[in-house]
Design a protein around this motif. Structure first.
Motif, PDB file in Angstrom:
ATOM      1  N   VAL A   1       0.829  -1.206   0.000  1.00 17.53           N
ATOM      2  CA  VAL A   1       0.000   0.000   0.000  1.00 17.53           C
ATOM      3  C   VAL A   1       0.863   1.256   0.000  1.00 17.53           C
ATOM      4  CG1 VAL A   1      -1.740   1.301   1.294  1.00 17.53           C
ATOM      5  CG2 VAL A   1      -1.906  -1.195   1.119  1.00 17.53           C
ATOM      6  N   GLY A   2       1.923   1.247   0.824  1.00 14.83           N
ATOM      7  CA  GLY A   2       2.818   2.396   0.876  1.00 14.83           C
ATOM      8  C   GLY A   2       2.813   3.130   2.196  1.00 14.83           C
ATOM      9  N   PHE A   3       2.821   2.398   3.324  1.00 14.04           N
ATOM     10  CA  PHE A   3       2.932   3.044   4.627  1.00 14.04           C
ATOM     11  C   PHE A   3       3.748   2.164   5.564  1.00 14.04           C
ATOM     12  CE2 PHE A   3      -0.778   0.368   4.998  1.00 14.04           C
ATOM     13  CZ  PHE A   3      -0.828  -0.044   6.319  1.00 14.04           C
ATOM     14  N   SER A   4       4.128   2.733   6.695  1.00 14.35           N
ATOM     15  CA  SER A   4       4.914   2.014   7.689  1.00 14.35           C
ATOM     16  C   SER A   4       4.033   1.748   8.897  1.00 14.35           C
ATOM     17  CB  SER A   4       6.128   2.861   8.104  1.00 14.35           C
ATOM     18  OG  SER A   4       7.268   2.066   8.239  1.00 14.35           O
ATOM     19  N   ILE A   5       4.359   0.716   9.658  1.00 13.87           N
ATOM     20  CA  ILE A   5       3.507   0.346  10.791  1.00 13.87           C
ATOM     21  C   ILE A   5       4.301   0.377  12.095  1.00 13.87           C
ATOM     22  CG2 ILE A   5       2.148  -1.138   9.273  1.00 13.87           C
ATOM     23  CD1 ILE A   5       3.429  -3.559  10.711  1.00 13.87           C
ATOM     24  N   CYS A   6       3.569   0.335  13.188  1.00  8.05           N
ATOM     25  CA  CYS A   6       4.182   0.258  14.517  1.00  8.05           C
ATOM     26  C   CYS A   6       3.187  -0.395  15.479  1.00  8.05           C
ATOM     27  CB  CYS A   6       4.586   1.642  15.017  1.00  8.05           C
ATOM     28  SG  CYS A   6       3.200   2.799  15.185  1.00  8.05           S
ATOM     29  N   ARG A   7       3.681  -0.884  16.585  1.00 11.89           N
ATOM     30  CA  ARG A   7       2.805  -1.420  17.634  1.00 11.89           C
ATOM     31  C   ARG A   7       2.322  -0.262  18.493  1.00 11.89           C
ATOM     32  NH1 ARG A   7       6.727  -5.487  17.137  1.00 11.89           N
ATOM     33  NH2 ARG A   7       5.887  -7.603  16.911  1.00 11.89           N
ATOM     34  N   ASP A   8       1.015  -0.135  18.605  1.00 12.75           N
ATOM     35  CA  ASP A   8       0.451   0.971  19.384  1.00 12.75           C
ATOM     36  C   ASP A   8       0.339   0.598  20.858  1.00 12.75           C
ATOM     37  OD1 ASP A   8      -0.651   3.393  19.995  1.00 12.75           O
ATOM     38  OD2 ASP A   8      -2.661   2.882  19.329  1.00 12.75           O
TER      39      ASP A   8
ATOM     40  N   LYS B   1      -2.471  -4.056  19.255  1.00 15.55           N
ATOM     41  CA  LYS B   1      -2.915  -3.193  18.166  1.00 15.55           C
ATOM     42  C   LYS B   1      -1.711  -2.732  17.350  1.00 15.55           C
ATOM     43  CE  LYS B   1      -4.917   1.379  17.206  1.00 15.55           C
ATOM     44  NZ  LYS B   1      -5.517   2.583  17.803  1.00 15.55           N
ATOM     45  N   PHE B   2      -1.791  -2.970  16.017  1.00 16.77           N
ATOM     46  CA  PHE B   2      -0.810  -2.441  15.081  1.00 16.77           C
ATOM     47  C   PHE B   2      -1.480  -1.319  14.301  1.00 16.77           C
ATOM     48  CE2 PHE B   2       0.036  -7.077  15.316  1.00 16.77           C
ATOM     49  CZ  PHE B   2       1.231  -7.006  16.024  1.00 16.77           C
ATOM     50  N   CYS B   3      -0.738  -0.229  14.082  1.00 15.06           N
ATOM     51  CA  CYS B   3      -1.346   0.914  13.411  1.00 15.06           C
ATOM     52  C   CYS B   3      -0.366   1.550  12.432  1.00 15.06           C
ATOM     53  CB  CYS B   3      -1.805   1.957  14.439  1.00 15.06           C
ATOM     54  SG  CYS B   3      -0.452   2.621  15.433  1.00 15.06           S
ATOM     55  N   CYS B   4      -0.875   2.465  11.644  1.00 17.14           N
ATOM     56  CA  CYS B   4      -0.036   3.255  10.742  1.00 17.14           C
ATOM     57  C   CYS B   4       0.895   4.120  11.581  1.00 17.14           C
ATOM     58  CB  CYS B   4      -0.928   4.126   9.853  1.00 17.14           C
ATOM     59  SG  CYS B   4      -0.025   5.301   8.816  1.00 17.14           S
ATOM     60  N   PHE B   5       2.149   4.297  11.116  1.00 18.24           N
ATOM     61  CA  PHE B   5       3.105   5.066  11.923  1.00 18.24           C
ATOM     62  C   PHE B   5       2.759   6.560  11.989  1.00 18.24           C
ATOM     63  CE2 PHE B   5       4.383   6.250   7.865  1.00 18.24           C
ATOM     64  CZ  PHE B   5       5.510   7.052   7.812  1.00 18.24           C
ATOM     65  N   LYS B   6       1.730   6.981  11.261  1.00 22.54           N
ATOM     66  CA  LYS B   6       1.249   8.354  11.373  1.00 22.54           C
ATOM     67  C   LYS B   6      -0.046   8.413  12.176  1.00 22.54           C
ATOM     68  CE  LYS B   6       3.432  10.115   7.175  1.00 22.54           C
ATOM     69  NZ  LYS B   6       3.250  10.878   5.916  1.00 22.54           N
TER      70      LYS B   6
ATOM     71  N   LYS C   1      11.198  28.684  11.277  1.00 26.77           N
ATOM     72  CA  LYS C   1      10.788  27.461  10.601  1.00 26.77           C
ATOM     73  C   LYS C   1      10.271  26.443  11.601  1.00 26.77           C
ATOM     74  CE  LYS C   1      14.118  27.948   6.840  1.00 26.77           C
ATOM     75  NZ  LYS C   1      15.240  27.310   6.107  1.00 26.77           N
ATOM     76  N   SER C   2       9.398  25.576  11.162  1.00 25.22           N
ATOM     77  CA  SER C   2       8.900  24.504  12.003  1.00 25.22           C
ATOM     78  C   SER C   2       9.115  23.172  11.303  1.00 25.22           C
ATOM     79  CB  SER C   2       7.412  24.694  12.319  1.00 25.22           C
ATOM     80  OG  SER C   2       6.667  24.668  11.126  1.00 25.22           O
ATOM     81  N   ARG C   3       9.345  22.140  12.072  1.00 24.68           N
ATOM     82  CA  ARG C   3       9.559  20.836  11.498  1.00 24.68           C
ATOM     83  C   ARG C   3       8.277  20.322  10.836  1.00 24.68           C
ATOM     84  NH1 ARG C   3      12.141  16.948  15.615  1.00 24.68           N
ATOM     85  NH2 ARG C   3      10.112  17.126  16.598  1.00 24.68           N
ATOM     86  N   MET C   4       8.418  19.678   9.694  1.00 24.01           N
ATOM     87  CA  MET C   4       7.255  19.186   8.965  1.00 24.01           C
ATOM     88  C   MET C   4       6.517  18.149   9.809  1.00 24.01           C
ATOM     89  SD  MET C   4       7.133  17.515   5.175  1.00 24.01           S
ATOM     90  CE  MET C   4       8.204  16.168   5.645  1.00 24.01           C
ATOM     91  N   GLU C   5       5.208  18.271   9.909  1.00 26.77           N
ATOM     92  CA  GLU C   5       4.410  17.339  10.704  1.00 26.77           C
ATOM     93  C   GLU C   5       4.437  15.957  10.069  1.00 26.77           C
ATOM     94  OE1 GLU C   5       3.116  15.874  13.471  1.00 26.77           O
ATOM     95  OE2 GLU C   5       2.577  17.964  13.809  1.00 26.77           O
ATOM     96  N   LEU C   6       4.787  14.957  10.860  1.00 27.05           N
ATOM     97  CA  LEU C   6       4.914  13.597  10.359  1.00 27.05           C
ATOM     98  C   LEU C   6       3.728  12.716  10.719  1.00 27.05           C
ATOM     99  CD1 LEU C   6       8.706  12.952  11.115  1.00 27.05           C
ATOM    100  CD2 LEU C   6       7.663  13.639   8.955  1.00 27.05           C
ATOM    101  N   ARG C   7       2.909  13.121  11.674  1.00 27.70           N
ATOM    102  CA  ARG C   7       1.792  12.286  12.125  1.00 27.70           C
ATOM    103  C   ARG C   7       0.481  13.054  12.013  1.00 27.70           C
ATOM    104  NH1 ARG C   7       4.639   9.208  17.316  1.00 27.70           N
ATOM    105  NH2 ARG C   7       6.527   8.633  16.186  1.00 27.70           N
TER     106      ARG C   7
ATOM    107  N   HIS D   1      -4.144  10.421   4.952  1.00 26.08           N
ATOM    108  CA  HIS D   1      -2.975  11.088   4.381  1.00 26.08           C
ATOM    109  C   HIS D   1      -2.567  10.329   3.117  1.00 26.08           C
ATOM    110  CE1 HIS D   1      -0.356   7.802   5.794  1.00 26.08           C
ATOM    111  NE2 HIS D   1      -1.176   7.775   6.838  1.00 26.08           N
ATOM    112  N   GLU D   2      -1.723  10.927   2.328  1.00 25.21           N
ATOM    113  CA  GLU D   2      -1.227  10.270   1.126  1.00 25.21           C
ATOM    114  C   GLU D   2      -0.208   9.184   1.517  1.00 25.21           C
ATOM    115  OE1 GLU D   2       0.376  12.985  -1.664  1.00 25.21           O
ATOM    116  OE2 GLU D   2      -1.512  14.066  -1.987  1.00 25.21           O
TER     117      GLU D   2
END
Length: 426
Positions: free
Chosen positions: A46-53, A69-74, A87-93, A121-122
């Motif tokens: 699909v094109g996303f990364s996962i993590c254990r929530d 629960k496993f979820c999208c890393f965002k 400047k502000s860091r680009m929001e990742l989540r 998100h894309e």
């Protein structure tokens, strides 16, 4: 997900379409890790990364997982961090709700009880999927190729680019340059625990416990990796105190599997027998390395500097000698000078019988500086060598012409042959 009583996860890995890997409520797995791998395979298509929530463990047995629960890393939200108020860091989540929840059944298997596929998100494109954290993986074959190239001294970036071309592009490689660097560093750390470095340090400590005069020093880089090593036993220190006025300094290769320069410090005693004052394993031959080397030599030898030091034509070594040792007269090995002349002026050596004798005479025969100047200019004029670029060695004539070395104690030594003979025997 069971076949003949065994997990068919290996078959799942080989599936080629996103639809085949889409999780479905009711699917069962033998292990919680199997569900994680399965969901990660789906995420890769699909094109996303996962993590254990989150996960819940059994109160009776803390090693048993009840639900997870496993979820999208965002999935969660992250506050923006301002830099310099501009400047502000680009929001990742983004609070993405894509997820899978599993729970342990009475039969011991893990069943999918909740699945949400939609992302807010894309997702990553095909060309950027290999950058996703959980999709980056170095295979055993790729790891072996990177390790072999690293042992051969090939830069990591060149290895990565070559492997990318083999795979048809970076997007097909499955990992990044940073992953290559991390893998090689991790391997080095594992080998250090019970490898050559561990054995060497253990040996040094054993020798030091037997005699407190045994000296060794190890230099670490910014990542706490061993770079340079120096050691000298008590006899070497005593020999240097007695005979350390003359030092021959040379580097040699092919004495260890990584081809790191081994640098014995050699001299002669009152019977003109070879004595060793110390030894070093160097990471490279840069000015910084030689600066460290000479500083540690002085530390080990209570600050005593040699009167004369012989080396080859290594510019980095010459700079370090000037900066650290200052006082010693620096001689260049006449044998190396002559061999380099054979390479750079080969046409003159082959076609003119007198040239070799004239060049050697300039190096060794003259007692007075005026005679040396006259012979050198005569040789240049006779053979038309005034514009030859290699003959700029004339600018450092004090280091190789005997007419300048007669006023310095050198124990009748003119080359680093002592070191080379020692290396050969070693």
């Amino acid at each position: 997900m069971e076949k003949d009583g065994k997990s068919n996860l290996e078959e799942v890995v080989s599936i080629d379409s996103e639809e085949d890997t889409t999780p479905k409520i009711g699917m069962e797995f033998d292990l919680e890790d199997e569900e994680y791998l399965y969901y990660n395979i789906y995420a890769g298509y699909v094109g996303f990364s996962i993590c254990r929530d989150w996960l819940n463990r059994s109160k009776a047995n803390k090693t048993t997982i009840i639900s997870c629960k496993f979820c999208c890393f965002k999935a969660s939200y992250k506050k923006e961090v301002a830099y310099d108020g501009k400047k502000s860091r680009m929001e990742l989540r983004y609070g993405c709700e894509a997820q899978v929840v599993i729970s342990r059944q009475k039969n011991g298997k893990y069943r999918i009880t909740l699945f949400e596929a939609k992302h807010n998100h894309e997702v990553a494109t095909l060309r950027s999927k290999h950058k996703l954290p959980t999709q980056r993986k170095i295979s055993a074959a790729q790891a072996a190729e990177a390790e072999l190239a690293n042992r051969s001294g090939i830069r990591q970036k060149l290895v990565f680019e070559f492997m990318s071309k083999q795979a048809g592009g970076r997007e097909n490689l499955g990992f990044t340059l940073k992953d290559t660097s991390s893998h090689l560093q991790s391997k080095q750390m594992r080998e250090m625990k019970e490898g050559e470095a561990f054995t060497l340090i253990h040996y040094f400590e054993m020798r030091k416990s037997e005699n407190a005069s045994f000296f060794y020093e190890i230099q670490l880089d910014v990542d706490d990796q061993i770079t340079n090593i120096f050691w000298a036993d008590p006899k070497m220190v005593v020999d240097y105190d007695l005979f350390g006025d003359i030092v021959c300094f040379d580097t040699t290769y092919r004495t260890n599997k990584n081809h790191r320069p081994l640098t014995p410090i050699i001299g002669v005693n009152h019977h003109r027998q070879t004595v060793v004052f110390g030894a070093k394993l160097l990471y490279n031959e840069t000015v910084e390395t030689f600066l460290w080397l000479f500083q540690i030599l002085l530390k080990a030898m209570c600050g005593k500097k040699p009167v004369t030091i012989f080396t080859d034509q290594d510019l980095a070594m010459a700079k370090a000698i000037v900066e650290v040792l200052l006082e010693p007269h620096h001689h260049l090995c006449q044998w190396h000078i002559y061999q380099n002349a054979l390479k750079k002026l080969n046409t003159y050596f082959q076609s003119l019988n007198s040239f070799a004798a004239e060049f050697k005479s300039c190096m060794c025969d003259h007692e007075y500086e005026d005679d040396f100047f006259q012979a050198w200019e005569s040789m240049l004029d006779k053979h038309g060598l005034q514009e030859n670029s290699w003959l700029i060695i004339f600018e450092v004539r004090e280091k190789w012409a005997m007419v300048y070395g007669r006023n310095h104690f050198c124990a009748n030594i003119t080359t680093t042959q002592l070191s080379e003979s020692f290396n050969s025997r070693l």
